[in-house]
Write an enzyme that holds these catalytic residues in place. Structure first.
Site, mmCIF file in Angstrom:
data_model
loop_
_atom_site.group_PDB
_atom_site.id
_atom_site.type_symbol
_atom_site.label_atom_id
_atom_site.label_comp_id
_atom_site.label_asym_id
_atom_site.label_seq_id
_atom_site.Cartn_x
_atom_site.Cartn_y
_atom_site.Cartn_z
ATOM 1 N N THR A 194 0.887 -1.162 0.000
ATOM 2 C CA THR A 194 0.000 0.000 0.000
ATOM 3 C C THR A 194 0.926 1.213 0.000
ATOM 4 O O THR A 194 2.094 1.102 0.356
ATOM 5 C CB THR A 194 -0.881 0.074 1.267
ATOM 6 O OG1 THR A 194 -0.047 0.345 2.407
ATOM 7 C CG2 THR A 194 -1.633 -1.221 1.500
ATOM 8 N N CYS A 195 0.411 2.367 -0.400
ATOM 9 C CA CYS A 195 1.339 3.499 -0.350
ATOM 10 C C CYS A 195 1.076 4.303 0.906
ATOM 11 O O CYS A 195 1.008 5.508 0.894
ATOM 12 C CB CYS A 195 1.277 4.340 -1.603
ATOM 13 S SG CYS A 195 -0.313 4.371 -2.374
ATOM 14 N N ASP A 196 0.930 3.610 2.014
ATOM 15 C CA ASP A 196 0.680 4.250 3.293
ATOM 16 C C ASP A 196 1.900 4.005 4.162
ATOM 17 O O ASP A 196 2.362 2.871 4.270
ATOM 18 C CB ASP A 196 -0.561 3.598 3.927
ATOM 19 C CG ASP A 196 -1.048 4.358 5.137
ATOM 20 O OD1 ASP A 196 -0.197 4.753 5.967
ATOM 21 O OD2 ASP A 196 -2.263 4.547 5.262
#
Ligand SMILES: *Cc1c(COP(=O)(O)O)cnc(C)c1O
EC number: 4.1.1.19
Length: 637
Positions: free
Chosen positions: A502-504
């Site tokens: 995820t791009c978190d």
């Protein structure tokens, strides 16, 4: 490890603690693979998880995969029942033990199927806390000797469902969470023509330490206070239905790490049980709820991710406490129910994923000639680097910190260029690496120096979503054991944290079981060319699946169950494909047909405007279609 000694599988076993948290279900095999030993360490079957992972990929089941080893579930149910029976015999307790599985811990149909299959022999029942759970329970239980416990707030529909179950002969208990539920149950029971089995959920004053402390104690939101208990009893007396009241329930929290709290809860419950009997209620069942903990880090302590007791001790303390207390007041021994969810299912699921990439902090090699910089920054850093030695280690570290802040200031004020800043950063990394290497030669390492290693970890990018598959890592900092499932006979030389796709920035694992302390990094192997590197996250069978969410629209993973035969062979028994891109888009209310139409229109427009050819349109739309049908995770060509 002593120098020059070759790294062995045992070293890996110690490093990752597999024997500590594996509960006899997992081991480091001499071949270098993690094996599962679902029938016990000495019972033949040893199945390589690496072989399973590669076998799945060959069958077209892409990573990440949630692997369930069904026999472990069977073994856990057996362990619980065997432990209780043994203690019951030893102590001479005259009641029985009945287990129930709380559905909320893992509601997947496959899980309930497996539980009813393995639990049948022990009349293992189910606990439901909502209408959907109750419907699932009634349809799966199919056993009139097992208990069906209804907790949670109940409306008329819920009550009717339970009463019909009662009518069909299921041992279905309505546990009152609020006094108001009683009228509804009595009224509906009258109408349907059946006598309900009633239980009371009691608010204990006992509070357990750990993550779920607020589930217990007088301020807990669940359960009846003492005066509400009295109201219910008086009401039942007035209706001449005190015989319906047969069960007392409490639940003071999940994952209770300290056995003292478990004992205290049981003792308080016994006192109330005694009073209920004296009031004339039929009773006969004492339900102690959940709370039996899982030793996630294998430390056997009362820290939140562990437990300071064994299953055997848990059973012993419960039976012994109830036995001695009720004997004093000459009260018949009740059937004991526990609602162990976590401990029943945690062990049997493993999240397997491959590593997609690594960012190492490997700096560029040091140049012999440094450009002249303001305040001789680069020369000073180089000098510091050359000075690093065992005896000057702390001094060099202090200097490095000073130059680090100096380089930031100089760059901010335009006194060094971006190239010079990059060189300074690289030199700083070289210094830190040299310091950690040098520190390994020391007998005593200052704390500050010991911590450097975690400042410069590699980042291993795993093909999974933390939010979908390990939500508790994010939500409550839950610790799970993580380790490579192969190459255990090679020394893992990299020091890393694990990031998901995820791009978190919260999508990472940076807390690992360690001995004696939890570690912020994990040692992993250098990736090899043309060879997948697989990691496993263990003990993930409880709570993770339905708490997970669609962050970044990564969907459910593929799920596979294996069943191991006595002779050590195994079969894939239940396969469930994970979500496709199309699936997850429809979960967030997209109309997939509409998406396709808009894409076509846009492609047509692109032809008209001269951006693409008609042939290109075909290719583009085809790959768009394939994309919609594909897995949400990273797929190989
Ligand atoms: C959540 C819950 C359980 C399960 O607890 P575990 O600690 O997972 O065994 C049992 N009973 C009730 C009422 C619950 O709410």
């Amino acid at each position: 490890m002593a120098k020059n000694k070759k790294w062995s599988v045992d070293d890996s076993a110690n490093l990752y603690g597999i024997e500590k948290w594996g509960a006899g279900y997992f081991a480091a095999d001499p071949s270098g693979d993690v094996v599962t030993t679902p029938l016990g360490l000495d019972n033949g079957a040893r199945i390589s998880l690496h072989e399973i992972a590669t076998g799945l990929e060959e069958r077209g089941m892409a990573m990440p995969v949630l692997l369930r080893i069904e026999n472990i579930l069977g073994s856990q149910i057996k362990r619980l029942h065997d432990s209780f029976s043994k203690v019951i015999q030893e102590i001479g307790y005259t009641g029985e033990y009945k287990g129930v599985f709380p559905i909320k811990v893992n509601q997947q149909e496959q899980v309930l199927e497996a539980i009813s299959q393995f639990g049948r022999k022990y009349n293992h029942g189910l606990e439901a806390g909502s209408k959907p759970e109750l419907i699932a329970a009634i349809s799966m239980l199919n056993n009139r000797d097992a208990c069906l416990i209804c907790n949670g707030y109940k409306d008329e529909e819920f009550v009717d469902l339970g009463l019909y179950a009662t009518k069909m002969g299921l041992k279905c208990f309505f546990v009152l969470e609020m006094p108001g539920e009683l009228d509804l149950i009595l009224e509906r029971a009258e109408k349907i023509g059946v006598l309900p089995l009633l239980g009371l959920r009691i608010k204990l004053s006992t509070k357990a330490e750990g993550q779920w402390a607020d589930s217990g104690g007088e301020t807990s939101v669940f359960g009846l206070s003492m005066s509400e208990v009295i109201d219910v009893i008086d009401r039942l007396k007035a209706e001449n239905k005190l015989d319906c009241l047969q069960l007392q329930h409490y639940h003071i929290g999940s994952q209770i790490p300290n056995i003292q709290d478990i004992r205290a809860g049981v003792l308080e419950a016994c006192r109330i049980y005694e009073e209920l009997v004296k009031e004339g209620a039929a009773m006969g069942y004492l339900d102690l709820g959940g709370g039996l903990a899982v030793d996630y880090d294998g430390s056997k302590t009362n820290c939140p991710s562990s437990r300071n007791y064994s299953v055997e001790e848990y059973c012993y303390d419960i039976i012994e406490t109830i036995n001695s207390h009720l004997n004093k007041s000459n009260i018949a021994h009740p059937t004991i129910i526990t609602e162990s969810g976590r401990a029943t299912v945690a062990y049997y699921s493993i999240l397997l994923f491959n590593v997609l990439d690594v960012t190492a902090i490997t700096p560029n090699p040091i140049q012999e000639q440094m450009p002249k910089t303001t305040y001789d920054l680069l020369d000073n850093l180089l000098a510091t680097y050359n000075m690093v030695s065992a005896k000057d280690i702390q001094e060099c570290y202090n200097d490095a910190l000073f130059y680090k802040s100096q380089s930031q200031q100089l760059f901010k004020h335009g006194q060094i260029s971006i190239r010079e800043k990059a060189m300074a950063d690289d030199l700083l990394k070289h210094i830190l690496i040299k310091i950690t290497k040098t520190a390994k030669e020391l007998d005593y390492v200052p704390e500050e120096i010991e911590k450097i290693e975690k400042l410069i970890p590699d980042i291993y990018y795993g093909n999974f979503s933390l939010f979908q598959s390990l939500p508790d890592v994010w939500a409550i900092g839950q610790l799970f054991p993580v380790m490579p499932i192969h190459r255990l006979n090679e020394e893992p030389t990299r020091n890393a944290i694990i990031a998901d796709i995820t791009c978190d920035c919260d999508g990472r694992i940076s807390s690992f079981p360690g001995y004696p302390h939890t570690r912020e990094t994990i040692h992993l192997h250098k990736l090899k060319n043309n060879e997948e590197y697989y990691l496993g996250v263990f003990l993930v069978g409880a709570y993770q699946e339905t708490l997970g969410d669609l962050h970044n629209l990564f969907g459910d993973t593929n799920v596979v169950s294996i069943n191991v035969r006595e002779n050590g062979s195994y079969e894939f028994v239940r396969e469930q494909e994970g979500d496709s891109v199309e699936d997850v888009l429809s979960y967030v209310e997209y109309d997939v047909k509409g998406i396709k139409k808009r894409m076509k229109d846009f492609a047509e427009d692109s032809i008209r405007q001269g951006y693409i050819t008609v042939k290109e349109r075909k290719t583009i739309l085809r790959s768009f279609d394939e994309g919609l049908r594909g897995y949400t995770y990273f797929e190989k060509e």
